[in-house]
Design an enzyme around this catalytic site. Structure first.
Site, PDB file in Angstrom:
ATOM      1  N   ARG A 155      62.398  16.545  55.965  1.00 15.52           N
ATOM      2  CA  ARG A 155      61.752  16.443  57.281  1.00 15.52           C
ATOM      3  C   ARG A 155      62.566  17.048  58.424  1.00 15.52           C
ATOM      4  O   ARG A 155      62.052  17.811  59.222  1.00 15.52           O
ATOM      5  CB  ARG A 155      61.503  14.969  57.668  1.00 15.52           C
ATOM      6  CG  ARG A 155      60.176  14.442  57.291  1.00 15.52           C
ATOM      7  CD  ARG A 155      60.319  12.990  56.987  1.00 15.52           C
ATOM      8  NE  ARG A 155      61.219  12.855  55.863  1.00 15.52           N
ATOM      9  CZ  ARG A 155      60.826  12.898  54.589  1.00 15.52           C
ATOM     10  NH1 ARG A 155      59.570  13.022  54.302  1.00 15.52           N
ATOM     11  NH2 ARG A 155      61.692  12.803  53.606  1.00 15.52           N
ATOM     12  N   THR A 156      63.832  16.640  58.508  1.00 12.50           N
ATOM     13  CA  THR A 156      64.600  17.061  59.684  1.00 12.50           C
ATOM     14  C   THR A 156      64.688  18.583  59.702  1.00 12.50           C
ATOM     15  O   THR A 156      64.395  19.231  60.708  1.00 12.50           O
ATOM     16  CB  THR A 156      66.007  16.424  59.666  1.00 12.50           C
ATOM     17  OG1 THR A 156      65.840  15.020  59.512  1.00 12.50           O
ATOM     18  CG2 THR A 156      66.761  16.698  60.942  1.00 12.50           C
ATOM     19  N   LYS A 172      82.872  30.270  48.310  1.00 11.60           N
ATOM     20  CA  LYS A 172      84.051  31.109  48.057  1.00 11.60           C
ATOM     21  C   LYS A 172      85.286  30.527  48.727  1.00 11.60           C
ATOM     22  O   LYS A 172      86.351  31.133  48.712  1.00 11.60           O
ATOM     23  CB  LYS A 172      83.820  32.523  48.613  1.00 11.60           C
ATOM     24  CG  LYS A 172      82.633  33.244  48.021  1.00 11.60           C
ATOM     25  CD  LYS A 172      82.521  34.618  48.686  1.00 11.60           C
ATOM     26  CE  LYS A 172      81.254  35.338  48.294  1.00 11.60           C
ATOM     27  NZ  LYS A 172      81.046  36.542  49.108  1.00 11.60           N
ATOM     28  N   ARG A 206      73.429  19.740  59.864  1.00 11.06           N
ATOM     29  CA  ARG A 206      73.544  18.480  59.113  1.00 11.06           C
ATOM     30  C   ARG A 206      74.700  18.650  58.147  1.00 11.06           C
ATOM     31  O   ARG A 206      74.826  19.692  57.484  1.00 11.06           O
ATOM     32  CB  ARG A 206      72.261  18.176  58.355  1.00 11.06           C
ATOM     33  CG  ARG A 206      72.460  17.034  57.388  1.00 11.06           C
ATOM     34  CD  ARG A 206      71.179  16.535  56.788  1.00 11.06           C
ATOM     35  NE  ARG A 206      70.399  15.800  57.761  1.00 11.06           N
ATOM     36  CZ  ARG A 206      69.359  15.034  57.436  1.00 11.06           C
ATOM     37  NH1 ARG A 206      68.981  14.929  56.179  1.00 11.06           N
ATOM     38  NH2 ARG A 206      68.691  14.381  58.365  1.00 11.06           N
ATOM     39  N   HIS A 239      72.412  10.209  64.087  1.00  7.46           N
ATOM     40  CA  HIS A 239      71.248  11.058  63.818  1.00  7.46           C
ATOM     41  C   HIS A 239      70.350  11.021  65.053  1.00  7.46           C
ATOM     42  O   HIS A 239      69.269  10.438  65.032  1.00  7.46           O
ATOM     43  CB  HIS A 239      70.525  10.501  62.589  1.00  7.46           C
ATOM     44  CG  HIS A 239      69.535  11.431  61.977  1.00  7.46           C
ATOM     45  ND1 HIS A 239      69.150  12.622  62.561  1.00  7.46           N
ATOM     46  CD2 HIS A 239      68.820  11.329  60.825  1.00  7.46           C
ATOM     47  CE1 HIS A 239      68.250  13.208  61.779  1.00  7.46           C
ATOM     48  NE2 HIS A 239      68.035  12.443  60.725  1.00  7.46           N
TER      49      HIS A 239
HETATM   50  C1  NCD Z   1      67.434   9.865  57.296  1.00  7.07           C
HETATM   51  C2  NCD Z   1      68.802  10.525  57.233  1.00  7.07           C
HETATM   52  O1  NCD Z   1      68.937  11.632  56.715  1.00  7.07           O
HETATM   53  O2  NCD Z   1      69.721   9.904  57.743  1.00  7.07           O
HETATM   54  N1  NCD Z   1      66.387  10.749  56.949  1.00  7.07           N
HETATM   55  C3  NCD Z   1      65.876  11.612  57.865  1.00  7.07           C
HETATM   56  O3  NCD Z   1      66.570  12.396  58.481  1.00  7.07           O
HETATM   57  N2  NCD Z   1      64.567  11.557  58.118  1.00  7.07           N
HETATM   58  C4  NCD Z   1      67.398   8.608  56.513  1.00  7.07           C
HETATM   59  C5  NCD Z   1      67.658   8.678  55.030  1.00  7.07           C
HETATM   60  O4  NCD Z   1      67.975   9.724  54.479  1.00  7.07           O
HETATM   61  O5  NCD Z   1      67.535   7.619  54.410  1.00  7.07           O
END
Ligand code: NCD
Length: 353
Positions: free
Chosen positions: A54-55, A83, A104, A132
């Site tokens: 999703r993100t 590498k 991320r 987050h």
């Molecule tokens: C969350 C995350 O990555 O922290 N998911 C997300 O970004 N929608 C929660 C999770 O992974 O459980």
């Protein structure tokens, strides 16, 4: 530090900035054509060192719907990280090709470190067990859209409250609002860290910690479920001892208010019974879509120079000893601290030094 135009922590955003983002996101949702070329000619670098559906996709969809373009990677397979290229070089190079970075990473503080390395805005799309912020913007937008405002609500958060970065950041975000009652539902092992609880307590919202999902079910206006995150535990045994304890079922929901909303940052694994998906109170798929609109608003504001972060100025300090912190793993990063009540905390990961 060059972080005054980046989004690293939800505390970077004050209520005035939140309101601007929210109204912009609503306008984008209602008038998408008006914004279809708003970022034409701009490039977003999407640097996902850790899995995401999703993100990552909502950020990419957001940029494409604004008329911009996206470069980047999903997992380090196929990049020069394989590498042996270091974090600093990878981030710096990507910043030369783009106007904005979304990142991320499995280590706490990685987004802050990235914002140190380059001159373009950086958005934290999840740093290890830490924060987050765009998930919290998504959650705030969903609650505001579906409940009208974030005041006088009974909000329950259930599951992995210890390692869940979405949970910690949501609690910081809720601390900006008043007169809410927040129920923290977890096992004794997975309770919210004290430094997070302290912020909620100081905000004047009421906090109730309990181990039962059913006990206060009839009181909740919002029920925010989370998954037990296998990848955050040090061993498989510790994970297995915690998994499967909280499962939201249609039966348990019989006690809940008819207008309660069920949220989840997703992915869900086994903590919500499949039958609940068709309950009109289940709003987690709508929540994921709101996430795209609020990210469109954020990208647009950043690229227009309308986004000013309120990140406090860090000071030099002792080295951090949290093994999950990026400053422990990337030796070039300066040791940075913030001081609260004569205690010293790491700026990257918030652990006490
Ligand atoms: C969350 C995350 O990555 O922290 N998911 C997300 O970004 N929608 C929660 C999770 O992974 O459980």
């Amino acid at each position: 530090m060059k972080i005054n135009h980046s989004l690293i922590d939800i505390s970077d955003i004050d209520l005035a900035q939140w309101n601007k983002l929210y109204y912009l996101a609503c306008d984008i949702e209602e008038n998408p054509q008006k914004y279809a070329q708003a970022c034409r000619g701009k490039i977003m670098a999407s640097m996902f060192f850790e899995p995401s559906t999703r993100t990552q996709s909502s950020f990419q969809a957001a940029m494409l719907r604004l008329g911009g373009s996206v470069i980047g990677f999903s997992g380090t397979g196929g990049t020069s990280v394989q590498k042996g290229e270091n974090f600093q070089d990878t981030v710096y190079i990507m910043s030369q090709y783009s106007d904005l970075i979304t990142i991320r990473h499995p280590q706490d503080g990685a987004a802050l470190a990235a914002s140190e390395i380059c001159d373009i805005p950086v958005i934290n799309a999840g740093d290890g067990r830490h924060l987050h912020p765009t998930q919290s913007l998504t959650d705030l937008m969903t609650i505001t859209r579906l409940k009208g405002n974030i005041e006088n609500l009974n909000i329950a958060i259930c599951g992995d409250l210890l390692y869940g970065r979405a949970v910690h950041t949501l609690l910081f975000a809720l601390s900006k609002f008043k007169h809410n009652k927040i129920y923290l539902i977890s096992t004794a092992k997975l309770r919210v860290p004290q430094y997070v609880k302290d912020i909620v307590i100081q905000s004047g919202n009421t906090l109730i910690e309990c181990e039962s999902l059913e006990e206060y079910m009839s009181e909740f206006d919002v029920l925010y479920m989370t998954r037990i995150q296998r990848e955050r535990f040090d061993s498989q045994e510790e994970y297995l001892a915690q998994s499967g304890i909280y499962v939201l079922t249609a039966e348990k929901l019989k006690k809940a208010k008819s207008d309660m909303i069920i949220l989840h940052p997703l992915p869900k694994v086994d903590e919500i019974e499949y039958a609940v998906d068709s309950d009109p109170r289940a709003k987690y798929f709508a929540q994921a879509k709101y996430g795209m609109y609020i990210r469109m608003a954020l990208i647009l504001s950043m690229l227009n120079g309308d986004f000013i972060s309120h990140f406090p100025k860090p000071q030099s300090g002792k080295a951090c000893n949290n093994p999950h912190c990026i400053s422990c793993n990337e030796k070039h990063l300066p040791a940075l601290s913030k001081f609260k009540a004569s205690k010293e905390f790491c700026v990257y990961c918030d652990c006490e030094k």
